[in-house]
Design a protein around this motif. Sequence first.
Motif, PDB file in Angstrom:
ATOM      1  N   PHE A  93       0.834  -1.210   0.000  1.00  0.00           N
ATOM      2  CA  PHE A  93       0.000   0.000   0.000  1.00  0.00           C
ATOM      3  C   PHE A  93       0.861   1.250   0.000  1.00  0.00           C
ATOM      4  CE2 PHE A  93      -2.015   3.384   2.533  1.00  0.00           C
ATOM      5  CZ  PHE A  93      -3.098   3.671   1.716  1.00  0.00           C
ATOM      6  N   LEU A  94       1.899   1.267   0.847  1.00  0.00           N
ATOM      7  CA  LEU A  94       2.772   2.434   0.916  1.00  0.00           C
ATOM      8  C   LEU A  94       3.500   2.655  -0.411  1.00  0.00           C
ATOM      9  CD1 LEU A  94       4.290   2.023   4.498  1.00  0.00           C
ATOM     10  CD2 LEU A  94       2.638   3.740   3.742  1.00  0.00           C
ATOM     11  N   LYS A  95       3.960   1.568  -1.030  1.00  0.00           N
ATOM     12  CA  LYS A  95       4.664   1.710  -2.315  1.00  0.00           C
ATOM     13  C   LYS A  95       3.722   2.226  -3.402  1.00  0.00           C
ATOM     14  CE  LYS A  95       6.806  -2.414  -2.341  1.00  0.00           C
ATOM     15  NZ  LYS A  95       7.184  -2.886  -0.997  1.00  0.00           N
ATOM     16  N   ILE A 115      19.800  -0.733  -9.614  1.00  0.00           N
ATOM     17  CA  ILE A 115      19.138  -1.951  -9.130  1.00  0.00           C
ATOM     18  C   ILE A 115      20.148  -3.089  -9.037  1.00  0.00           C
ATOM     19  CG2 ILE A 115      17.442  -3.724  -9.724  1.00  0.00           C
ATOM     20  CD1 ILE A 115      15.703  -1.502 -10.909  1.00  0.00           C
ATOM     21  N   ILE A 116      20.988  -3.203 -10.059  1.00  0.00           N
ATOM     22  CA  ILE A 116      22.013  -4.251 -10.065  1.00  0.00           C
ATOM     23  C   ILE A 116      22.995  -4.041  -8.915  1.00  0.00           C
ATOM     24  CG2 ILE A 116      23.914  -5.255 -11.390  1.00  0.00           C
ATOM     25  CD1 ILE A 116      22.345  -4.505 -13.939  1.00  0.00           C
ATOM     26  N   ILE A 117      23.414  -2.780  -8.724  1.00  0.00           N
ATOM     27  CA  ILE A 117      24.331  -2.471  -7.623  1.00  0.00           C
ATOM     28  C   ILE A 117      23.674  -2.792  -6.288  1.00  0.00           C
ATOM     29  CG2 ILE A 117      25.528  -0.613  -6.407  1.00  0.00           C
ATOM     30  CD1 ILE A 117      25.954   0.715  -9.137  1.00  0.00           C
ATOM     31  N   GLY A 118      22.411  -2.384  -6.127  1.00  0.00           N
ATOM     32  CA  GLY A 118      21.692  -2.647  -4.891  1.00  0.00           C
ATOM     33  C   GLY A 118      21.543  -4.131  -4.612  1.00  0.00           C
ATOM     34  N   GLN A 165      12.823  -5.230  -3.997  1.00  0.00           N
ATOM     35  CA  GLN A 165      12.008  -4.085  -3.584  1.00  0.00           C
ATOM     36  C   GLN A 165      12.203  -2.909  -4.540  1.00  0.00           C
ATOM     37  OE1 GLN A 165       9.721  -4.045  -1.301  1.00  0.00           O
ATOM     38  NE2 GLN A 165      10.419  -4.653   0.730  1.00  0.00           N
ATOM     39  N   MET A 166      13.440  -2.698  -4.958  1.00  0.00           N
ATOM     40  CA  MET A 166      13.721  -1.596  -5.875  1.00  0.00           C
ATOM     41  C   MET A 166      13.146  -1.874  -7.261  1.00  0.00           C
ATOM     42  SD  MET A 166      17.360   0.325  -6.446  1.00  0.00           S
ATOM     43  CE  MET A 166      17.418   1.863  -7.366  1.00  0.00           C
ATOM     44  N   ARG A 194       9.293   4.089   3.195  1.00  0.00           N
ATOM     45  CA  ARG A 194       8.625   3.469   4.342  1.00  0.00           C
ATOM     46  C   ARG A 194       8.065   2.101   3.980  1.00  0.00           C
ATOM     47  NH1 ARG A 194       7.223   6.861   8.724  1.00  0.00           N
ATOM     48  NH2 ARG A 194       6.373   4.947   9.608  1.00  0.00           N
ATOM     49  N   GLY A 195       7.750   1.919   2.689  1.00  0.00           N
ATOM     50  CA  GLY A 195       7.255   0.637   2.221  1.00  0.00           C
ATOM     51  C   GLY A 195       8.359  -0.333   1.855  1.00  0.00           C
ATOM     52  N   GLY A 196       9.607   0.031   2.106  1.00  0.00           N
ATOM     53  CA  GLY A 196      10.731  -0.862   1.855  1.00  0.00           C
ATOM     54  C   GLY A 196      11.362  -0.732   0.491  1.00  0.00           C
TER      55      GLY A 196
END
Length: 295
Positions: A20-22, A74-77, A88-89, A132-134
């Motif tokens: 919901f937050l995302k 995204i790859i780095i994360g 998540q990203m 907040r939604g991760g």
Amino acid sequence: MEGQKQSINWQSIFSPKQLFLKVLGVALSTIAIKGFMIPNHFMDGGVSGISILIHEITHLPINILIVGFNLPFIIIGYRRFGKTFGMQMVISTVLLGVALTFLPFPTVTNDRLLTSIFGGVLMGAGVGLVIRGGGVLDGAEVIALFTTKKIGLTSSEIILFLNALIFISAGFALGVETAMYSMITFYTATKVVDYIVDGLEEYTALTIISSKPETVKVLLVQFFGKAITVYKGERGYLPDSFEIREDTDIILTIVTRLEILMLTEAINEVDPKAFMFAHSIRETKGGIVKKIKAD
């Protein structure tokens, strides 16, 4: 690299609250971009700012640019912070790309000041809710965290440097006035993100050195209901009486910034000479950090 060995926490990713937050955060960011920023040629910082700048120069679709520029991060994360963080990203970025493609939203205003303020508020609220939604909407945060140890600068300094380059480039491409208004948008968004992520009750560590430590302990614990930690130390060592010193208790407690003035005034009443200093902390875990209300 250890994060890659961990399995993806699907329960966390697809929890109703985080989803919901995302979704809400992505919706607000989309409104900011399509309803305020792009119609007025304004930018934010980070990846969204780069994407809007390239969009203004090349007229490539903004949704493709934002998703494309976020892919390397995204790859780095994924490699640096683990599979769950990477997923998540991915979800956050894909949701934003889909929303920018299919969510219609008209231009809200062409007033530059209103755009810089309300566009920044909506963008900041969107980014903050996604966090907040991760999730993460801006890959600049990832590259800042990744390069902090590499080049010896803090995350804030790296982000400031990247955004300075973006706004300087905007000044050449879109005009100095537009770049200056965009800086207001970015500043507003940054402050709103801080409030959304940290909340109005951002925690503060308050340290007290008093000649009446037992009285201060009773005041904090019994009257205000705060948990305390006590360090053993020495007080004295003044320039005109360096040899004079005595053992003392150094009291540490965690409060919210809404409580800090009330507590310091109460401590001053019991010990006007008490030495106190405070500093903000990003988060707390465990222990008692808020007064427990009586039933």
